[in-house]
Design an enzyme around this catalytic site. Structure first.
Site, mmCIF file in Angstrom:
data_model
loop_
_atom_site.group_PDB
_atom_site.id
_atom_site.type_symbol
_atom_site.label_atom_id
_atom_site.label_comp_id
_atom_site.label_asym_id
_atom_site.label_seq_id
_atom_site.Cartn_x
_atom_site.Cartn_y
_atom_site.Cartn_z
ATOM 1 N N HIS A 282 10.316 9.935 12.519
ATOM 2 C CA HIS A 282 11.320 9.900 11.446
ATOM 3 C C HIS A 282 11.265 8.522 10.783
ATOM 4 C CE1 HIS A 282 15.215 9.940 9.448
ATOM 5 N NE2 HIS A 282 15.354 11.225 9.753
ATOM 6 N N PHE B 229 17.651 16.416 0.432
ATOM 7 C CA PHE B 229 16.907 16.024 1.626
ATOM 8 C C PHE B 229 15.432 15.938 1.272
ATOM 9 C CE2 PHE B 229 18.129 15.865 6.259
ATOM 10 C CZ PHE B 229 19.416 15.397 6.056
ATOM 11 N N GLU C 13 18.543 11.066 7.435
ATOM 12 C CA GLU C 13 17.916 11.203 6.113
ATOM 13 C C GLU C 13 18.977 11.413 5.039
ATOM 14 O OE1 GLU C 13 14.215 13.340 6.254
ATOM 15 O OE2 GLU C 13 14.820 14.556 4.554
ATOM 16 N N ARG D 217 8.781 13.644 5.496
ATOM 17 C CA ARG D 217 8.897 12.581 6.504
ATOM 18 C C ARG D 217 7.558 11.979 6.899
ATOM 19 N NH1 ARG D 217 13.644 15.194 10.335
ATOM 20 N NH2 ARG D 217 15.294 14.728 8.836
ATOM 21 N N GLU E 40 13.863 24.190 19.263
ATOM 22 C CA GLU E 40 12.839 23.131 19.254
ATOM 23 C C GLU E 40 11.772 23.334 20.321
ATOM 24 O OE1 GLU E 40 14.312 19.152 18.607
ATOM 25 O OE2 GLU E 40 12.376 18.270 19.112
ATOM 26 N N HIS F 158 10.901 11.549 16.787
ATOM 27 C CA HIS F 158 12.137 12.268 16.465
ATOM 28 C C HIS F 158 12.112 13.744 16.847
ATOM 29 C CE1 HIS F 158 15.785 13.249 14.338
ATOM 30 N NE2 HIS F 158 15.175 14.036 13.490
ATOM 31 N N LEU G 82 18.809 6.961 15.361
ATOM 32 C CA LEU G 82 18.539 7.551 14.048
ATOM 33 C C LEU G 82 19.555 7.131 12.991
ATOM 34 C CD1 LEU G 82 16.725 9.830 12.661
ATOM 35 C CD2 LEU G 82 18.793 11.195 12.813
ATOM 36 N N ARG H 22 7.906 18.965 9.822
ATOM 37 C CA ARG H 22 9.159 19.670 9.546
ATOM 38 C C ARG H 22 9.919 18.969 8.429
ATOM 39 N NH1 ARG H 22 14.546 18.850 11.039
ATOM 40 N NH2 ARG H 22 14.171 17.318 12.684
ATOM 41 N N GLN I 105 6.744 14.543 15.142
ATOM 42 C CA GLN I 105 7.335 13.911 13.955
ATOM 43 C C GLN I 105 7.912 12.538 14.250
ATOM 44 O OE1 GLN I 105 11.051 15.559 11.768
ATOM 45 N NE2 GLN I 105 9.327 15.810 10.384
#
Ligand SMILES: Cc1cc2nc3c(=O)[nH]c(=O)nc-3n(C[C@H](O)[C@H](O)[C@H](O)COP(=O)(O)OP(=O)(O)OC[C@H]3O[C@@H](n4cnc5c(N)ncnc54)[C@H](O)[C@@H]3O)c2cc1C
Length: 564
Positions: free
Chosen positions: A231, A113, A244, A275, A364, A340, A241, A375, A229
């Site tokens: 993404h 990742f 990743e 990211r 979150e 995201h 989405l 993150r 963030q």
């Protein structure tokens, strides 16, 4: 009045893990969710969960990657706890029944990742969140004698006693419109993110920042709210989405000229840089005219072996086909950066305690802060579980050492009834529709509080959000009924999202530097001398929110230049 030791608002991964931990510690628990628990947004989590479980890996390496990923804004004590406790948590979940992928040798399998120096993401195909959520829910059912589930109840406000401690919440039963007071010795907010304040977003319709705003409204400071963030791989058409995990399996990014542009932005990590770095690179390519006509770039997943795609990325095969008309096993799919996740949230310590006695937060909606300015992928599920568990344990300890607080005055419930009835009674056609205001909010945030920001744009965004807050007071709905009146909940959620958006814009204006997800074109450098600190936004009555700072906790990693 129903009363419990610990009341948990939210039944996603953070809430369910907190409930199990509090029950294990001997407390009586209530867990409340506005949707059926297994429909919580954690269900959407795809790619996996991080842990340094492999003997060649180490928690220190995981922690350093997380600190670096956070652009040094993450609190290192919290990051150390999360990374140290991660391997045991994964094994615990495996023993409970989560069917993590195994390699041909029978070992738990990992995938790479972004921003990680080792492949340490454990996964169940690309339905990891769903697999975790269902196993935790089975466990909750096992605890039916001590854990009361309030499914399809919508919390509207938190309660406080005269000394300022949190003593419960008011909630509406969505099925029949009944409103009730719930007493508790400790309340844990586990109510998720606020992505719906942006349009488009990868987040579900239920991610409306309810718990963040409810806590803010009773005085809990919000921390790092400017850190939003984007993404790198969301569908151009609708913001859905593409995990990743696809890049982790070997997918690459190309611009319209066929250049693998990440070679110039992050020559070592390429598509697996963190990211914020990849999203900024993509947005630069798009802004400088190297994107496709539809405004996107190409993610080429055909580079991954077809059999492997069908085994490990099967959900995004469906997403590509159903929502973009693309067979990702045969052709590239067009993507762009999209909202995201929010790194910020209700400020907590490493036990989940907020600045309000008796109020905890995890997942979150909380900011502990393990993600700082950015993150790392697959660290959120870990955050929900580690700090969900820790807050559940601590809240149970507090609750079992005290008596149940007294009931609030009856007028408190009457006021809540009055507020909700007032929304339902608003003149149809009198102001704007809730949905119109929500659309303008989402578009405004996506224009002014996105990958690149500047003072003029942020000020414009703030001005619009404050106008929308005025308009929200008369926003009208159609449904006047009591049974499943989602319309009135939408109106209440709009108010929560506007509070969150205002805090994000205020934080982004205040931070006059570029760090992590916050890139200010008017202050393009990171400035550790002035801004290596958290920004807290607090409610200030009806006036503009107040801003204060708190130090970043450092344990062993001094800030360095961040390259990938
Ligand atoms: C598409 C997608 C894929 C992702 N993939 C990954 C991944 O692979 N790995 C990773 O680490 N992270 C991933 N993330 C991020 C991660 O899924 C979330 O950050 C995490 O699941 C949040 O969990 P939570 O328990 O905090 O909140 P949620 O799961 O959002 O749960 C919130 C709960 O609060 C309840 N609630 C909210 N408001 C109220 C209210 N007013 N009254 C009552 N109940 C309320 C909801 O009903 C729900 O039960 C992904 C995110 C998205 C959007």
């Amino acid at each position: 009045m129903p009363a419990h030791d610990v009341l948990i608002i939210g039944a996603g991964l953070a809430g369910q893990r907190a409930a199990l931990a509090a029950a294990d510690a001997g407390a009586t628990v209530a867990i409340m969710s506005k949707v059926h628990p297994v429909r919580s947004h954690s269900n959407a989590a795809a790619g996996g969960i991080n842990a340094a479980l492999n003997p060649e890996d180490s928690w220190e390496s995981h922690a350093f990657d997380t600190v670096k990923g956070s652009d040094y804004l993450g609190d290192q004590d919290a990051i150390e706890i999360m990374c140290r406790e991660a391997p045991d948590e994964i094994l615990h979940l495996e023993h409970l029944g989560v069917t993590f992928h195994r390699s041909e040798t029978g070992h738990l399998g990992t995938r790479a990742f972004g921003g990680a120096s080792a492949a340490r993401t454990y996964y169940v195909a690309d339905i990891t969140g769903q697999a975790l959520l269902h196993v935790l829910y089975e466990q909750l059912m096992k605890y039916h004698q001590t854990v009361e589930r309030y499914e399809e109840w919508f919390t509207t406000s938190l309660l406080q006693d005269d000394a300022g401690s949190c003593t419960g919440a008011i909630a509406r039963n969505i099925r029949d419109g009944r409103t009730e007071v719930f007493g508790a010795k400790a309340v844990i907010q586990a109510s998720g993110g606020a992505g719906q304040a942006f349009k488009p977003t990868t987040n579900a319709l239920i991610c409306t920042g309810d718990g963040i705003a409810q806590s803010y409204r009773i005085g809990a400071p919000l921390m790092d709210m400017e850190m939003v963030q984007y993404h790198p791989t969301t569908l151009v058409e609708n913001g859905f989405l593409i995990t990743e995990g696809a890049r982790g399996e070997g997918a690459q990014l190309f611009n319209k000229d066929g250049d693998r542009f990440m070679e110039s932005y992050a020559p070592n990590k390429l598509e697996l840089a963190s990211r914020d770095v990849v999203s900024r690179a993509e947005q630069t390519e798009i802004n400088e005219g190297r994107g496709f006509e539809d405004g996107g770039l190409a993610l080429d997943i055909t580079l991954v072996d077809r059999k492997r795609i069908l085994e490990a990325l099967r959900e995004i095969v469906n997403i590509g086909r159903d929502f973009a008309g693309v067979d990702i096993t045969r052709e590239p799919i067009h993507i762009r950066p999209g909202q995201h996740y929010i790194m910020g949230g209700i400020k907590t310590d490493v036990h989940g305690q907020t600045d309000i006695p008796g109020l905890y937060a995890a997942g979150e909606c909380a900011c502990v802060s393990v993600h700082g300015g950015n993150r790392l992928g697959a660290n959120s599920l870990l955050d929900t579980l580690i700090f969900g568990r820790r807050s559940g344990e601590h809240a149970a300890g507090r609750a079992m050492a005290m008596a149940q607080p007294g009931e609030p005055p009856e007028s408190r419930l009457a006021d809540e009834h009055g507020w909700i009835a007032g929304i339902i009674a608003r003149e149809r056609g009198g102001g704007r529709r809730v949905s119109q205001i929500k659309d303008e909010l989402g578009e405004t945030m996506n224009r002014h509080c996105a990958v690149f920001r500047d003072e003029a744009g942020l000020n414009q965004g703030l001005e619009i959000v404050r106008r929308l807050k005025e308009e929200e007071r008369s926003a009208w709905i159609d449904d006047a009924g009591t049974v499943f009146n989602q319309d009135v909940l939408g109106a209440i959620e709009l108010g929560y999202m506007l509070d969150c958006a205002e805090a994000m814009l205020v934080g982004a204006l205040e931070r006059r530097e570029s760090r992590g997800a916050q890139y200010r074109t008017d202050f393009p450098e990171r400035n550790d001398g002035e801004w290596l600190k958290h920004i807290n936004v607090s409610r200030n009555g009806d006036d503009a929110p107040g801003v204060s700072y708190s130090p970043v906790t450092m344990t062993q990693w001094e800030p360095e230049e961040r390259t990938y």
